[in-house]
Design a protein around this motif. Structure first.
Motif, PDB file in Angstrom:
ATOM      1  N   THR A 152      36.862  44.202 -60.718  1.00 42.88           N
ATOM      2  CA  THR A 152      36.154  44.070 -59.398  1.00 42.88           C
ATOM      3  C   THR A 152      36.660  45.436 -58.632  1.00 42.88           C
ATOM      4  O   THR A 152      37.752  45.538 -58.607  1.00 42.88           O
ATOM      5  CB  THR A 152      36.572  42.480 -58.302  1.00 42.88           C
ATOM      6  OG1 THR A 152      37.778  42.408 -58.766  1.00 42.88           O
ATOM      7  CG2 THR A 152      36.215  41.456 -59.547  1.00 42.88           C
ATOM      8  N   VAL A 153      36.296  45.381 -57.025  1.00 46.06           N
ATOM      9  CA  VAL A 153      35.969  45.969 -56.644  1.00 46.06           C
ATOM     10  C   VAL A 153      35.179  45.695 -54.919  1.00 46.06           C
ATOM     11  O   VAL A 153      34.893  44.955 -54.890  1.00 46.06           O
ATOM     12  CB  VAL A 153      34.595  47.540 -56.616  1.00 46.06           C
ATOM     13  CG1 VAL A 153      33.661  47.304 -56.755  1.00 46.06           C
ATOM     14  CG2 VAL A 153      35.429  48.274 -55.307  1.00 46.06           C
ATOM     15  N   THR A 154      35.889  45.861 -54.261  1.00 44.70           N
ATOM     16  CA  THR A 154      36.372  45.503 -51.978  1.00 44.70           C
ATOM     17  C   THR A 154      35.926  46.694 -51.703  1.00 44.70           C
ATOM     18  O   THR A 154      36.035  47.902 -51.477  1.00 44.70           O
ATOM     19  CB  THR A 154      37.365  44.359 -52.021  1.00 44.70           C
ATOM     20  OG1 THR A 154      37.658  43.662 -52.580  1.00 44.70           O
ATOM     21  CG2 THR A 154      37.061  43.957 -50.709  1.00 44.70           C
ATOM     22  N   ARG A 155      34.685  46.751 -51.163  1.00 45.65           N
ATOM     23  CA  ARG A 155      34.195  47.605 -49.887  1.00 45.65           C
ATOM     24  C   ARG A 155      33.895  46.702 -48.067  1.00 45.65           C
ATOM     25  O   ARG A 155      33.468  45.629 -48.554  1.00 45.65           O
ATOM     26  CB  ARG A 155      32.741  47.781 -50.491  1.00 45.65           C
ATOM     27  CG  ARG A 155      32.512  48.404 -51.848  1.00 45.65           C
ATOM     28  CD  ARG A 155      31.844  48.907 -52.111  1.00 45.65           C
ATOM     29  NE  ARG A 155      31.347  49.326 -53.628  1.00 45.65           N
ATOM     30  CZ  ARG A 155      31.300  49.457 -55.056  1.00 45.65           C
ATOM     31  NH1 ARG A 155      31.366  48.310 -55.214  1.00 45.65           N
ATOM     32  NH2 ARG A 155      31.723  50.309 -55.741  1.00 45.65           N
ATOM     33  N   ASP A 189      32.693  45.929 -60.646  1.00 44.49           N
ATOM     34  CA  ASP A 189      32.611  47.317 -60.604  1.00 44.49           C
ATOM     35  C   ASP A 189      31.708  47.865 -61.462  1.00 44.49           C
ATOM     36  O   ASP A 189      31.912  47.964 -62.951  1.00 44.49           O
ATOM     37  CB  ASP A 189      34.164  47.408 -60.725  1.00 44.49           C
ATOM     38  CG  ASP A 189      34.579  49.295 -60.753  1.00 44.49           C
ATOM     39  OD1 ASP A 189      33.205  49.983 -60.618  1.00 44.49           O
ATOM     40  OD2 ASP A 189      35.364  49.620 -60.371  1.00 44.49           O
ATOM     41  N   LYS A 235      31.638  36.998 -60.966  1.00 47.72           N
ATOM     42  CA  LYS A 235      33.115  37.826 -59.410  1.00 47.72           C
ATOM     43  C   LYS A 235      33.002  37.813 -57.914  1.00 47.72           C
ATOM     44  O   LYS A 235      33.368  38.497 -57.455  1.00 47.72           O
ATOM     45  CB  LYS A 235      33.674  38.786 -60.085  1.00 47.72           C
ATOM     46  CG  LYS A 235      33.650  38.606 -62.174  1.00 47.72           C
ATOM     47  CD  LYS A 235      35.038  37.816 -61.849  1.00 47.72           C
ATOM     48  CE  LYS A 235      35.710  37.645 -63.426  1.00 47.72           C
ATOM     49  NZ  LYS A 235      36.777  37.450 -63.415  1.00 47.72           N
ATOM     50  N   TYR A 236      31.909  37.293 -57.743  1.00 49.57           N
ATOM     51  CA  TYR A 236      31.033  37.762 -56.385  1.00 49.57           C
ATOM     52  C   TYR A 236      31.941  37.150 -55.161  1.00 49.57           C
ATOM     53  O   TYR A 236      31.784  35.967 -55.307  1.00 49.57           O
ATOM     54  CB  TYR A 236      29.673  37.884 -56.495  1.00 49.57           C
ATOM     55  CG  TYR A 236      28.586  37.856 -55.332  1.00 49.57           C
ATOM     56  CD1 TYR A 236      27.978  39.834 -55.313  1.00 49.57           C
ATOM     57  CD2 TYR A 236      28.794  37.644 -53.409  1.00 49.57           C
ATOM     58  CE1 TYR A 236      27.672  39.944 -54.154  1.00 49.57           C
ATOM     59  CE2 TYR A 236      27.937  38.286 -53.110  1.00 49.57           C
ATOM     60  CZ  TYR A 236      27.473  39.490 -53.113  1.00 49.57           C
ATOM     61  OH  TYR A 236      26.513  40.109 -52.244  1.00 49.57           O
ATOM     62  N   ASP A 237      32.064  37.518 -54.557  1.00 49.59           N
ATOM     63  CA  ASP A 237      32.518  37.275 -53.389  1.00 49.59           C
ATOM     64  C   ASP A 237      32.995  37.554 -51.894  1.00 49.59           C
ATOM     65  O   ASP A 237      32.516  38.906 -51.884  1.00 49.59           O
ATOM     66  CB  ASP A 237      34.105  36.379 -53.653  1.00 49.59           C
ATOM     67  CG  ASP A 237      34.488  35.344 -52.529  1.00 49.59           C
ATOM     68  OD1 ASP A 237      34.042  34.232 -52.190  1.00 49.59           O
ATOM     69  OD2 ASP A 237      36.161  35.020 -52.610  1.00 49.59           O
ATOM     70  N   THR A 260      33.215  41.600 -52.288  1.00 50.38           N
ATOM     71  CA  THR A 260      33.839  42.320 -53.457  1.00 50.38           C
ATOM     72  C   THR A 260      33.111  41.327 -54.611  1.00 50.38           C
ATOM     73  O   THR A 260      32.511  40.030 -55.013  1.00 50.38           O
ATOM     74  CB  THR A 260      35.383  40.514 -53.854  1.00 50.38           C
ATOM     75  OG1 THR A 260      36.202  40.815 -52.407  1.00 50.38           O
ATOM     76  CG2 THR A 260      36.011  41.451 -55.097  1.00 50.38           C
ATOM     77  N   SER A 261      33.206  42.296 -55.269  1.00 45.63           N
ATOM     78  CA  SER A 261      31.990  42.523 -56.955  1.00 45.63           C
ATOM     79  C   SER A 261      32.203  43.063 -57.769  1.00 45.63           C
ATOM     80  O   SER A 261      33.306  43.907 -57.903  1.00 45.63           O
ATOM     81  CB  SER A 261      30.933  42.889 -56.418  1.00 45.63           C
ATOM     82  OG  SER A 261      30.533  43.818 -55.845  1.00 45.63           O
ATOM     83  N   GLU A 312      33.223  42.280 -45.583  1.00 46.54           N
ATOM     84  CA  GLU A 312      33.859  43.004 -47.237  1.00 46.54           C
ATOM     85  C   GLU A 312      33.561  41.994 -48.207  1.00 46.54           C
ATOM     86  O   GLU A 312      33.629  40.259 -48.146  1.00 46.54           O
ATOM     87  CB  GLU A 312      35.496  42.239 -46.496  1.00 46.54           C
ATOM     88  CG  GLU A 312      36.073  42.741 -47.552  1.00 46.54           C
ATOM     89  CD  GLU A 312      37.688  42.864 -46.999  1.00 46.54           C
ATOM     90  OE1 GLU A 312      37.742  42.353 -48.363  1.00 46.54           O
ATOM     91  OE2 GLU A 312      38.218  42.907 -46.203  1.00 46.54           O
TER      92      GLU A 312
END
Length: 188
Positions: free
Chosen positions: A162-165, A110, A84-86, A107-108, A105
């Motif tokens: 997932t979480v985006t940082r 959590d 799920k890495y983007d 997204t991976s 940014e």
């Protein structure tokens, strides 16, 4: 269990990023983009080529993850990292001719939520295995195998959260004049 936690920390740290030159990436944002593309593809060896090997901080050494690459727990963590890495296109901020900061940014999965789920299942498995008769050595062997299985399944599940940082990576030229990502706290 202590080894498991140490390896999880190593894997989680590796999740965040890394970079180096030599594959045609000449600008800091290109180096970061190539690094992140390699992470997304699960090619951590290639990702390591984008990481500065000369300026490794005491806080984090991305390339040290390969010291334990034959360990099943490390393999499970590395596989989970690219799930799920983007990322969105990196944006560079040149500091001078040799240094830059690159914002991106990412997204991976959590890892906190995934590890909570995995730990709950691992504790349940521990109690179940404890009821079986056998030696402590057999228990430990079964528990390690079950833990790796649970961790791998949790990190690669289709419904994993997932979480985006926003991440700021420090990029600096090496001795050959190639931009590479610094293996520091920001990368961690």
């Amino acid at each position: 269990m202590k080894k498991f936690i140490s390896l999880f920390t190593l894997g989680l740290t590796a999740l965040v990023l890394t970079a180096c030159g030599g594959q045609g990436a000449t600008k800091p944002e290109d180096v970061v983009s190539e690094f992140l593309t390699a992470i997304k593809a699960g090619d951590f060896e290639k990702a390591g080529t984008y990481v500065h090997s000369e300026n490794v901080s005491d806080e984090f050494d991305f390339n040290s993850i390969y010291e334990e690459e034959s360990d099943e727990t490390v393999k499970a963590l590395l596989k989970g990292i690219s799930n799920k890495y983007d990322f969105k296109s990196p944006e560079e901020n040149m500091i001078d001719d040799n240094k830059a900061e690159v914002n991106v940014e990412i997204t991976s999965i959590d890892f906190a939520a995934a590890m909570g789920t995995a730990m709950e299942e691992i504790f349940n498995a521990a109690f179940e295995l404890a009821m079986n008769e056998g030696s402590e050595e057999e228990y430990n062997k079964q528990m390690e195998a079950k833990s790796v299985e649970i961790l791998s399944n949790t990190l690669t599940a289709e419904d994993v959260e997932t979480v985006t940082r926003e991440v700021k990576l420090n990029v600096e030229k090496d001795k050959e004049g190639n931009f590479k990502i610094l293996s520091d706290a920001n990368l961690m």
